[in-house]
Every structure is written in structure tokens, then in C-alpha cells.
Design a protein around this motif. Structure first.
Motif, short mmCIF file in Angstrom:
data_model
loop_
_atom_site.label_atom_id
_atom_site.label_comp_id
_atom_site.label_asym_id
_atom_site.label_seq_id
_atom_site.Cartn_x
_atom_site.Cartn_y
_atom_site.Cartn_z
N LYS A 85 0.82 -1.21 0.00
CA LYS A 85 0.00 0.00 0.00
C LYS A 85 0.86 1.26 0.00
O LYS A 85 1.97 1.27 0.51
CB LYS A 85 -0.93 -0.02 1.21
CG LYS A 85 -1.90 -1.19 1.20
CD LYS A 85 -2.79 -1.20 2.44
CE LYS A 85 -3.73 -2.40 2.42
NZ LYS A 85 -4.59 -2.45 3.63
N ARG A 86 0.32 2.33 -0.58
CA ARG A 86 1.01 3.60 -0.67
C ARG A 86 0.16 4.71 -0.05
O ARG A 86 -1.07 4.69 -0.14
CB ARG A 86 1.32 3.96 -2.13
CG ARG A 86 2.17 2.93 -2.86
CD ARG A 86 3.58 2.89 -2.31
NE ARG A 86 4.42 1.93 -3.01
CZ ARG A 86 4.64 0.70 -2.61
NH1 ARG A 86 4.08 0.26 -1.48
NH2 ARG A 86 5.43 -0.10 -3.30
N GLY A 87 0.84 5.67 0.58
CA GLY A 87 0.16 6.81 1.16
C GLY A 87 -0.13 7.88 0.12
O GLY A 87 0.19 7.74 -1.06
N GLN A 94 2.65 3.16 2.93
CA GLN A 94 1.59 3.57 3.85
C GLN A 94 2.01 3.28 5.29
O GLN A 94 2.45 2.17 5.63
CB GLN A 94 0.30 2.80 3.53
CG GLN A 94 -0.89 3.27 4.34
CD GLN A 94 -2.05 2.28 4.27
OE1 GLN A 94 -2.01 1.21 4.84
NE2 GLN A 94 -3.09 2.68 3.53
N GLU A 136 0.25 0.29 7.15
CA GLU A 136 0.71 -1.05 6.80
C GLU A 136 2.11 -1.33 7.36
O GLU A 136 2.37 -2.41 7.88
CB GLU A 136 0.72 -1.22 5.27
CG GLU A 136 1.08 -2.64 4.86
CD GLU A 136 1.21 -2.82 3.35
OE1 GLU A 136 1.11 -3.97 2.88
OE2 GLU A 136 1.42 -1.81 2.65
#
Length: 761
Positions: free
Chosen positions: A190-192, A198, A201
Motif C-alpha cells: 500500500k502507498r500513502g 503507507q 501497513e
């Protein structure tokens, strides 16, 4: 007084300032950006028209620090001609300052200037000259700075500053590529909002007791008793780390955005004065924090941002008296994304937005290859059982820097590109601005490095090199795509997709999974593993790859159910050992059978033609024997005893040399610690040299050093002796200890019974 390089950059700024309104300057962390801007402002205010200068910082914590530096040039806050403010404060007080017209606006940490909070500054003061200062003119999203600044001025590289003695040398240790924590990081999906990993995560995966225990063990192994900064993922992660460190005898505290400002200021002051050993923080000390005697940096937060990586490791690169080097402890594998802090960076490309300021997966691999090709400098040490590996030590750092000087690691500056001839409608190829293939092709389907996939007039698709030479014919393809790690995806007219390994031209009907080791790669396809050599090795994949062992310059693949298929260096291995295959780093021709390891770490292998080779990391592969020798000098049984004897002699000499070097360094280190003084923290005592803790406070009592030794009390009336680096030489079993100047000690077992022991020099 400015240093020579600061004066040189200042001259560039003044020269460029005559032609450009807005300038951004890149200087590595720790090279005195704030002193340079203070000098520029001092000179600027001497001009008759100059009335006011603004300095805008990214965070309020930096304001006071900048004010102190500017004040050293005789420009105090009360003077009124220089205003230092945070962008947050400024965005709330535009109306209060509407009558002021600054003649110069300085943007500290200017890589943040693309944020929305700075847009109003540019709109309101379009005609005002602006000077940006940053160590990292780059953005993770790849956006450039040309809308804000007219030009970029770059200083020397980190490598140059280390060579010249302005920045500290460093040791760099990292988790192994096959470690558990590296696996956790590699699986982050996952990415912010900013494009980085993120936080939620990362926190869920790494904010766990086993990972924190490994963080602690890494500090104990590589930076025991040193003063350092830990970069954590979240507030909870930072507090858990600090709590665990404190439980195990380290004086550690956590600082984050929720720490009250007054308390934070006091904690920072305590850290600078040596009353706190370890600061665990969450993005608080990534920028502007100045504490030169930081002796280790621990990276416990994964990131994709080059700016964040360099800002964090840069906190340890400042020099100060008594600091030999800084230890970079990389517990999240950032080295494999960014290379060492000294790696080449194309700041101009990032400034212009042609290159994103992010990590690239092949940075570490390219660093190893370039080093081996340049000077064959050994930059790694044998792996340890702690899951860490030493990438480079400060003693070998200069050799490493000379070997890879100015080599762009991981990022190719000139890739093959297609261009179209408007007259013929055909496509050619060029490398940079140089045309290497005239227009010949009806279509260029893709390029990667110095390879291109082209369509010929007969509709056939081929892979060509930069000169147009055909390296592979692909037939008729409707779609072709270069993938990571030199894998080519091809879609035929029937819609079926096949894959080609560009190292050896082998085809696969299923998408290969790349197994990436330090210097060697394998492919895993449909439950089998394959070498990337022209003579291909194939074996059944084992769950968890428990039969694959990475030794740096070669990968060993073990078959525990087969006896060796070639001669062995040790005869017992031929009867009781198991078969192993070797893939050599940088060798894409064939695989080898493993014959055994010699005492100096070199190995003997056999190729598929029955030739035997000696292989070591520094000198590569050397032919030594064959199965059908023409002379006795080529006979395996004649050659091996000589090689074993030579290897034993080299290993013994190397061991003795390393022991002596280590002892010489230790004696030098101890000699420099003889002025250490006992200090108290809570109820415990330790040793401190200036502001640096050399022995952490873990003893009930401690006496002043005598030579290289110190008497310590562990429990009531239980005294022993330690060396000044903390090594115990006499266990604490004596009621009294007296250390003498002649290198002996009188130990009182109980009143009336004493003994004298030799301590040495």
C-alpha cells in the motif's frame, strides 16, 4: 569565515543572481548551508537598497536554530531587518506583513517549496528574488522545480566531502537480502497520499516485538555504547523501541509530534550534552537537526523517498573531535533501493523533473558490479548469524569511493531512444543526442538500456542493440514489453503471452518470478528454478528456497538427495557430501558443479565440459585443471594439494593481519579514552569522554581509569576490572580491587587473602 567550498558556491550564487531571479542551491547535509545563507544575507544587507530579508523554514523547530546562526553574523532578531518564520506562521499572517516588501526571500529546506502552503508566497512576491537551500532537490512523485526556480547550483558530492575531510566517514551495515525483515519490506503493497509506503501497513508489519528485538540486537552488535538517532515508523513504534531499549540498559527516549515543545527542547538539550544516549523519533530529526557527535543512525522506517533517506543518514555525517566515524544501521534494506549515501545523484535531472527522487531496486546490485569492474575493491565482509551484513567499513570507504567515482548507480543516464524521420516515416535509434541507427524500422515497440525491439519491413519483430545488430528474432508479435530485470514480454498473433530472458534468450510460457540475490539472479517458473546462463540449469523449486545459499560472488544450490557429481576438494565430501551447483556472479555462459571451498574462502568448481576453475571474489575465475589432462600440471589430484596449502597460508596471514589491525585500532582507541571520567545516571555509573558515553551506566560504582583499565562494582562489595571500551577482564568477585600503574592489579578475595594479576599494557 567561510570554508573554500562555501565561498566558491557563494560566488556562483552572486554570479547567477545577476541573470536569474530565483535560484536553488544543493549542498549535502552537514556542509554548512545555514552558515552560507547567513553570509549571503549579511552581504545583501550591506547594499543600499536592501531593507528586509525573509527566511522561511518548513517547520517552526528550525526557526530558532536559523536565528542563532544568523545572529553570529551580527544580525539579531531584534535588528528587524531579517525575519525568520515558518511557512505555517506566515500563511496565517499575510495581512500583518502586507506592507513589508522583502528584497530577498530565502527558502530553507526548499525541496518542500512545491507544497501548496508555498504557492501564496510566490503569488504575492513574484518580483522578489528567492534563494532556496536544500540537500535534496527532488520529489518522490518526480515533479520538478522549474516553475519556482530558474536554475540549480550544485556543490560537491557527499563522496567528495568525505574525501576532503569535511564530512565523516561511516560504516554501513544492512539486513541481508534474504532476511525476514527484508521480506516484510519487500511485501509492502500500500502507498500513502505522498506516494511513499503507507504508515498503517508498515506499522502493522514491523511494529512487533521480534522486529524491535532485532533492532536492539543490531545496535548492541554494531554501536554498543554509542550515541545515536533511530528513525521509527509511527509514534507507537517509536515509543515501543525506546521502551525496549530502556528495559535493556540503553538510555533511550522517544520524541514525536505529540511531545510538548518545552519537553522536546529539554530532551534535545539532554541528548546534545550526553545525558541521553539514544533518540527515537518520527520525522522530527530528518531536517535541520544539528548534533555533530551522533555516532550511529538506525533506519527502522522503510521509505521510497530519496530525500528522506539522505536527510536521515545525513544527521550522522557531521564531523567533530573524537568521532572516528558514524555507523549506519539499516534494518529495513534502504541500501538496496538507494545505494550508499555516497552514490552518484543526478540532481539536475531531478530538479528538471526528468527523474523521480525515489529508490530503484537495482541500486545495490549495480554498486557491487561497478565496484568489481572498477578496482575489484572488497566492500563486504563475511555474513554473520545476526541477519546483518557489512556493506562497507570506514577504513575501506575511500578505496570504495575511488572505485566507483562518479558512476551513476542503478540509473542509466543515456538510454536508447527512438526517433521518427518525417520524410520516410521510418524510425531510427539514438543514444542521448547521437544517432546510432539511421531510420530503418517501420515501428519501435520499446527500448530498455541499449536494447530496442523493432519491427522490420517484412513485419518480423527483432531485438537489436544500439548499432542495429540483431540479437534475437521474435517472429510476428502484436505487442512487446520490457519488464524489470531484463525480462521481455511478447504477445503473439494468437493472443498468447510468452517471456524471454534477455540474458540468455531462453523462452518461458509462464511469467518468471525473479529470485534476486546479492549479485546473482535466478528465475522461478511453474515450480522450477532456472539459471540465467546460456547453458541453462534447471531444478525443482523447494519451498522457502531452503537449498539456496548466497555467498556474494556465487550462489550455491544444494541437492541434499544426490551425491557429488564431480571431484571434491575433500575426499570425505565425495563419499558423505551432497551435490551442489554454483552460479557465478557476472557469468552468463554456464553453471558449475561445486567441488569445495578452500581455507581462504575461494572455491573450486567444474564446468559442463570437465574443466576445473579456482574462483575468488577479488580475482574472479582461473582455470586450474581438467578431466583429461595433457600435462601433470593440469591433473586435479596434483593441483588441489598445492592450492589447499597456498589457501591455508593466505588465510593464516589474513587472519593474523586482521587480528593485528584490530588490536592496533583497539589500543589506539583505548589510548584516546584514558581521560574518560565516571558519571552517574540515576543510580548507575558509567564512563564519559567529553560529551560522549564510552561505557553506559550499568554499574553500581566505578572508579577513575588507571591506564586502559577501570575498577567497577557490580553488586555490593563485588569488584572487578573492565577495559575502557567495556570489555570485562576480571570478573566482579572481589571485595577490593587496586589497579597499579605497572600493569598489575591487587585483588582482595577477602580480608587477609590477596593476589596479584598481570593486566598487560
Amino acid at each position: 569565515m567561510l570554508r573554500d567550498y562555501q565561498s566558491h558556491i557563494k560566488e556562483h550564487i552572486l554570479s547567477f543572481g545577476e541573470r536569474h531571479c530565483n535560484i536553488i542551491v544543493q549542498m549535502p547535509t552537514g556542509t554548512g548551508k545555514t552558515h552560507l545563507l547567513a553570509s549571503i544575507i549579511y552581504d545583501h544587507l550591506k547594499e543600499e537598497q536592501s531593507q528586509c530579508v525573509w527566511i522561511v523554514a518548513h517547520r517552526r523547530e528550525l526557526v530558532e536554530q536559523i536565528e542563532e546562526t544568523v545572529a553570529r553574523y551580527g544580525i539579531s532578531k531584534e535588528d528587524g531587518r531579517v525575519k525568520v518564520m515558518s511557512i505555517q506562521w506566515l500563511s496565517r499572517h499575510w495581512e500583518d506583513l502586507k506592507d513589508e516588501r522583502p528584497s530577498l526571500i530565502v527558502i530553507d529546506e526548499a525541496h518542500h517549496a512545491l507544497a501548496e502552503t508555498y504557492q501564496e508566497l510566490w503569488l504575492r512576491y513574484q518580483e522578489t528574488k528567492k534563494l532556496g537551500m536544500t540537500a535534496t532537490p527532488c520529489r518522490l512523485n518526480g515533479k520538478g522545480f522549474t516553475d519556482l526556480f530558474d536554475t540549480l547550483i550544485t556543490s560537491n558530492s557527499i563522496a567528495d566531502f568525505i574525501r576532503q575531510g569535511w564530512l565523516s566517514a561511516f560504516d554501513y551495515v544492512s539486513i541481508r537480502p534474504n532476511s525476514e525483515d527484508q521480506m516484510f519490506v519487500d511485501n509492502l503493497q500500500k502507498r500513502g497520499a505522498d506516494g511513499d509506503f503507507q504508515v498503517k501497513e508498515m506499522d502493522a508489519v514491523l511494529n512487533r516485538r521480534p522486529s524491535i528485538e532485532r533492532l536492539y540486537e543490531s545496535v548492541r552488535q554494531y554501536a554498543d555504547g554509542k550515541k545515536g538517532i533511530v528513525y521509527a515508523i509511527s509514534i507507537d513504534h517509536a515509543r515501543n523501541i525506546a521502551g525496549y531499549y530502556k528495559e535493556h540498559g540503553m538510555n533511550a527516549v522517544a520524541i514525536d509530534s505529540k511531545t510538548p515543545a518545552k519537553e522536546r527542547k529539554q530532551l534535545v538539550e539532554d541528548f546534545k550534552k550526553g545525558r541521553i544516549q539514544v533518540l527515537v523519533n518520527v520525522d522530527v530529526f530528518s531536517e535541520g537537526f544539528d548534533c555533530p557527535d551522533v555516532e550511529f543512525i538506525q533506519l527502522a522506517r522503510p521509505t521510497l523517498s530519496l530525500a528522506k533517506y539522505l536527510q536521515q543518514v545525513g544527521r550522522g555525517l557531521r564531523k567533530t573531535d573524537g568521532k572516528d566515524c558514524c555507523v549506519m544501521i539499516d534494518n529495513v534494506g534502504l541500501y538496496r533501493l538507494f545505494g550508499l549515501p555516497t552514490a552518484y545523484r543526478d540532481w539536475q535531472a531531478m530538479f528538471e523533473g526528468r527523474l523521480a527522487g525515489k529508490g530503484y531496486a537495482n541500486m545495490a546490485r549495480t554498486a557491487y558490479c561497478q565496484t568489481a569492474r572498477a578496482e575489484k575493491t572488497e566492500i563486504t565482509t563475511p555474513q554473520h548469524d545476526d541477519g546483518m551484513e557489512t556493506i562497507v567499513t570506514h577504513e575501506k570507504l575511500v578505496d570504495y569511493l575511488n572505485a566507483v567515482d562518479n558512476i551513476p548507480l542503478g540509473i542509466k543516464q543515456d538510454n536508447l531512444k527512438a526517433f521518427k524521420d518525417r520524410v520516410s516515416g521510418l524510425y531510427g535509434l539514438k543514444l542521448g543526442e547521437k544517432i546510432t541507427v539511421m531510420p530503418l524500422y517501420t515501428e519501435v515497440l520499446g527500448t530498455d538500456g541499449c536494447l530496442a525491439v523493432v519491427r522490420l519491413n517484412n513485419k518480423q519483430v527483432c531485438i537489436v542493440d544500439e548499432q542495429g545488430g540483431i540479437t534475437a528474432r521474435l517472429g510476428r508479435c502484436s505487442k512487446v514489453k520490457f519488464m524489470k530485470d531484463r525480462i521481455l514480454s511478447m504477445t503473439g498473433g494468437n493472443g498468447h503471452e510468452t517471456y524471454m530472458d534477455l540474458y540468455n534468450g531462453k523462452l518461458y510460457t509462464s511469467k518468471p518470478k525473479v529470485l534476486d540475490f546479492k549479485k546473482v539472479q535466478l528465475l522461478e517458473v511453474d515450480g522450477f528454478i532456472y539459471s540465467r546462463t546460456k547453458t541453462k540449469y534447471r531444478a525443482k523449486a523447494i519451498r522457502g528456497n531452503r537449498n539456496l545459499f548466497d555467498y556474494g560472488f556465487y550462489l550455491r544450490i544444494c541437492d541434499y538427495f544426490s551425491v557429488p557429481r564431480c571431484r571434491q576438494v575433500e575426499e570425505d565430501d565425495a563419499r558423505w557430501g551432497y551435490d551442489s551447483t554454483c552460479i557465478l556472479a557476472g557469468d552468463y555462459e554456464t553453471y558449475y558443479r561445486y567441488c569445495g571451498m578452500l581455507a581462504d574462502g575461494s572455491i573450486v568448481v567444474e564446468d559442463t565440459a570437465g574443466k576445473y576453475f579456482l574462483v575468488d571474489e577479488c580475482n574472479g575465475k582461473r582455470y586450474i585443471a581438467c578431466e583429461n589432462p595433457n600435462t601433470p600440471d593440469e591433473d586435479f589430484n596434483t593441483v588441489i594439494p598445492h592450492l589447499k596449502a597456498e589457501a591455508s597460508r593466505r588465510a593464516s596471514m589474513r587472519s593474523e593481519k586482521e587480528k593485528q589491525e584490530e588490536e592496533d585500532k583497539r589500543q589506539k582507541r583505548l589510548a584516546g579514552m584514558q581521560q574518560a571520567e565516571p558519571f552517574r545516571s540515576g543510580r548507575k555509573w558509567g564512563l564519559k569522554l567529553g560529551g560522549r558515553i564510552v561505557v553506559p551506566p550499568v554499574y553500581r560504582n566505578i572508579l577513575a581509569p588507571v591506564g586502559n583499565y577501570c575498577a567497577v562494582e557490580c553488586n555490593p562489595c563485588q569488584w572487578g576490572i573492565i577495559m575502557l571500551d567495556g570489555k570485562v577482564v576480571v570478573e566482579a568477585n572481589y571485595s577490593k580491587v587496586e589497579i597499579r600503574d605497572d600493569g598489575t592489579a591487587r585483588l582482595t578475595v577477602f580480608p587477609g587473602k590477596e593476589k596479584v594479576v598481570e593486566l598487560g599494557t
